[in-house]
Design a protein around this motif. Structure first.
Motif, mmCIF file in Angstrom:
data_model
loop_
_atom_site.group_PDB
_atom_site.id
_atom_site.type_symbol
_atom_site.label_atom_id
_atom_site.label_comp_id
_atom_site.label_asym_id
_atom_site.label_seq_id
_atom_site.Cartn_x
_atom_site.Cartn_y
_atom_site.Cartn_z
ATOM 1 N N TRP A 134 -4.814 -2.812 -7.542
ATOM 2 C CA TRP A 134 -5.343 -3.528 -6.375
ATOM 3 C C TRP A 134 -5.982 -4.851 -6.794
ATOM 4 O O TRP A 134 -5.702 -5.900 -6.218
ATOM 5 C CB TRP A 134 -6.355 -2.634 -5.645
ATOM 6 C CG TRP A 134 -6.925 -3.195 -4.374
ATOM 7 C CD1 TRP A 134 -8.232 -3.423 -4.104
ATOM 8 C CD2 TRP A 134 -6.215 -3.571 -3.190
ATOM 9 N NE1 TRP A 134 -8.379 -3.924 -2.843
ATOM 10 C CE2 TRP A 134 -7.153 -4.028 -2.245
ATOM 11 C CE3 TRP A 134 -4.859 -3.575 -2.838
ATOM 12 C CZ2 TRP A 134 -6.814 -4.477 -0.988
ATOM 13 C CZ3 TRP A 134 -4.515 -4.029 -1.575
ATOM 14 C CH2 TRP A 134 -5.478 -4.470 -0.661
ATOM 15 N N HIS B 33 2.423 1.813 -3.481
ATOM 16 C CA HIS B 33 1.477 2.016 -4.589
ATOM 17 C C HIS B 33 0.521 3.169 -4.287
ATOM 18 O O HIS B 33 -0.679 3.002 -4.303
ATOM 19 C CB HIS B 33 0.689 0.744 -4.889
ATOM 20 C CG HIS B 33 1.547 -0.344 -5.458
ATOM 21 N ND1 HIS B 33 2.422 -1.079 -4.706
ATOM 22 C CD2 HIS B 33 1.671 -0.806 -6.745
ATOM 23 C CE1 HIS B 33 3.044 -1.961 -5.482
ATOM 24 N NE2 HIS B 33 2.617 -1.822 -6.717
ATOM 25 N N GLN B 34 1.107 4.338 -4.000
ATOM 26 C CA GLN B 34 0.274 5.497 -3.710
ATOM 27 C C GLN B 34 0.303 6.482 -4.872
ATOM 28 O O GLN B 34 1.398 6.764 -5.394
ATOM 29 C CB GLN B 34 0.765 6.194 -2.435
ATOM 30 C CG GLN B 34 0.428 5.445 -1.157
ATOM 31 C CD GLN B 34 -1.053 5.290 -0.910
ATOM 32 O OE1 GLN B 34 -1.866 6.084 -1.387
ATOM 33 N NE2 GLN B 34 -1.416 4.253 -0.174
ATOM 34 N N PRO B 35 -0.789 7.068 -5.336
ATOM 35 C CA PRO B 35 -2.163 6.730 -4.945
ATOM 36 C C PRO B 35 -2.571 5.401 -5.575
ATOM 37 O O PRO B 35 -2.183 5.110 -6.706
ATOM 38 C CB PRO B 35 -2.987 7.892 -5.507
ATOM 39 C CG PRO B 35 -2.178 8.392 -6.663
ATOM 40 C CD PRO B 35 -0.735 8.109 -6.352
ATOM 41 N N LEU B 36 -3.330 4.616 -4.844
ATOM 42 C CA LEU B 36 -3.667 3.264 -5.285
ATOM 43 C C LEU B 36 -4.750 3.282 -6.368
ATOM 44 O O LEU B 36 -5.782 3.926 -6.202
ATOM 45 C CB LEU B 36 -4.149 2.457 -4.063
ATOM 46 C CG LEU B 36 -4.356 0.960 -4.299
ATOM 47 C CD1 LEU B 36 -3.028 0.292 -4.648
ATOM 48 C CD2 LEU B 36 -4.954 0.326 -3.060
ATOM 49 N N LEU C 287 0.826 -1.206 0.000
ATOM 50 C CA LEU C 287 0.000 0.000 0.000
ATOM 51 C C LEU C 287 0.863 1.260 0.000
ATOM 52 O O LEU C 287 0.554 2.239 -0.674
ATOM 53 C CB LEU C 287 -0.943 0.002 1.209
ATOM 54 C CG LEU C 287 -2.069 -1.045 1.139
ATOM 55 C CD1 LEU C 287 -2.854 -1.070 2.442
ATOM 56 C CD2 LEU C 287 -3.001 -0.751 -0.025
ATOM 57 N N LEU C 288 1.987 1.233 0.745
ATOM 58 C CA LEU C 288 2.852 2.411 0.800
ATOM 59 C C LEU C 288 3.562 2.650 -0.524
ATOM 60 O O LEU C 288 3.821 3.793 -0.903
ATOM 61 C CB LEU C 288 3.886 2.257 1.923
ATOM 62 C CG LEU C 288 3.344 2.422 3.349
ATOM 63 C CD1 LEU C 288 4.452 2.217 4.363
ATOM 64 C CD2 LEU C 288 2.714 3.815 3.540
#
Lengths: 231, 116
Positions: free
Chosen positions: B48, B40-43, B37-38
């Motif tokens: 996902w 792949h920002q913004p997800l 998650l960290l």
């Protein structure tokens, strides 16, 4: 100094009550037990157990301001007033600060707290190397005051089935003893969801032990030995 | 009559050990999730859902969920053993917990393999 002490005589009282006491003394170097004895001189109906008055016999264990400890080694000066004294929690009260520890002793007996060695007795003592003897440090010092077991919620809920921190520390004391030959039987005796595994390692036993011992650590060692002999 | 206490069930180690091991497994999966998650920002939705299209991710997620259910089983059983002392009531509650967790397991498989 102000005190608030749990009073209960099951023969005459329908329920326990807290009684206020006052003593005109300076804390100085006095221990809590000294003050309790002065209070007892003032009111002889106050019941309390004590013997050696120096933290060796373990008979004056009680709940002091919400925390289990030995009155004889608890300095008065460090206590917040009014000093609230109650009997050890979770045990049947015989009278005032005196509790019935039968259940506690029963659990202690159940771990066979004596050396089991089937070899013929030697002419002299069974000698140990200093290293082997060191394994008993932090275990043999337990005086069975019951501060730890009666501070343990698992022992409150299942005192009939859970051995309790004091009993388990003693169990490990004999498991760790190189002169003992019943290690397997001792581990068998403890491998039980109630007898050993009611311990959830919350460590209140370590927190309250007046001798600074670590029952949670000993319980961890027992689990470690169980794992070793299984996997 | 003196009530005798019968003890010495000779089990408990496996459950205790299982709770430790499943705890480690869940921690590893959670660390991976946080790292993913960290990084792949913004997800984006594609990233996902793409993650869960991988067969290894589905298996890892299933292992995580199985660990969770086994961990929960030992924990909930501990709570019931501590507080519920009536044998029939405890057995009933334990059976209900097992059924619920087995149900959750089947549901987890269905969810993980229905992601498109």
């Amino acid at each position: 100094m102000r005190f608030s002490i749990y009073r209960y005589n099951p023969e005459t009282d329908s329920k326990p009550h807290m009684q206020d006491y006052e003593l005109d003394i300076e804390a100085g170097n006095m221990m809590l037990l000294d003050a309790i004895l002065l209070l007892k001189a003032q009111d002889e109906t106050l019941s309390v157990r004590r013997s050696c008055r120096e933290g060796v016999c373990g008979s004056d264990a009680m709940n002091i301001n919400g925390r289990n400890g030995l009155a004889c080694v608890t300095p008065l000066s460090g206590l917040k007033q009014p000093i609230e004294l109650r009997p050890l929690p979770g045990q049947p009260v015989v009278r005032d600060l005196v509790v019935d520890l039968s259940q506690f002793y029963k659990q202690y007996r159940s771990i066979k707290p004596y050396l089991i060695n089937n070899e013929p007795e030697p002419e002299i003592e069974r000698l140990q190397s200093p290293e082997d003897r060191e394994k008993l440090d932090g275990l043999y010092e337990c005086i069975l005051c019951a501060c730890c077991s009666t501070a343990c919620p698992s022992f409150w809920w299942n005192p009939d089935k859970f051995v309790g921190p004091a009993g388990l520390l003693q169990a490990y004391r004999f498991i760790a003893d190189t002169r003992d030959q019943a290690t397997n039987e001792r581990l068998d005796n403890l491998e039980d969801p109630y007898r050993l595994f009611r311990c959830h390692s919350i460590m209140t036993c370590v927190d309250v032990c007046p001798k600074g011992l670590n029952p949670t650590g000993a319980i961890g060692k027992i689990k470690e030995m169980l794992v070793k002999r299984t996997v | 009559m003196v009530e005798r206490i019968v003890s010495g069930a000779h089990y408990g180690l496996r459950d205790w050990l299982m709770q430790r091991i499943t705890g480690v497994a869940m921690a590893l999966y959670s660390l991976f999730m946080v790292a993913f998650l960290l990084t792949h920002q913004p997800l984006q939705f594609e990233e996902w859902s793409g993650l869960f299209h991988n067969q290894w991710m589905r298996l890892a997620s299933l292992l995580f969920l199985l660990s969770l259910y086994l961990h929960a089983w030992v924990g909930v059983r501990d709570i019931l053993m501590d507080y519920v002392h009536h044998t029939v009531l405890r057995l009933t509650l334990e059976a209900l917990v097992i059924l619920a967790l087995v149900g959750c397991t089947a549901w987890s498989v269905q969810i993980l393999w229905s992601i498109r």
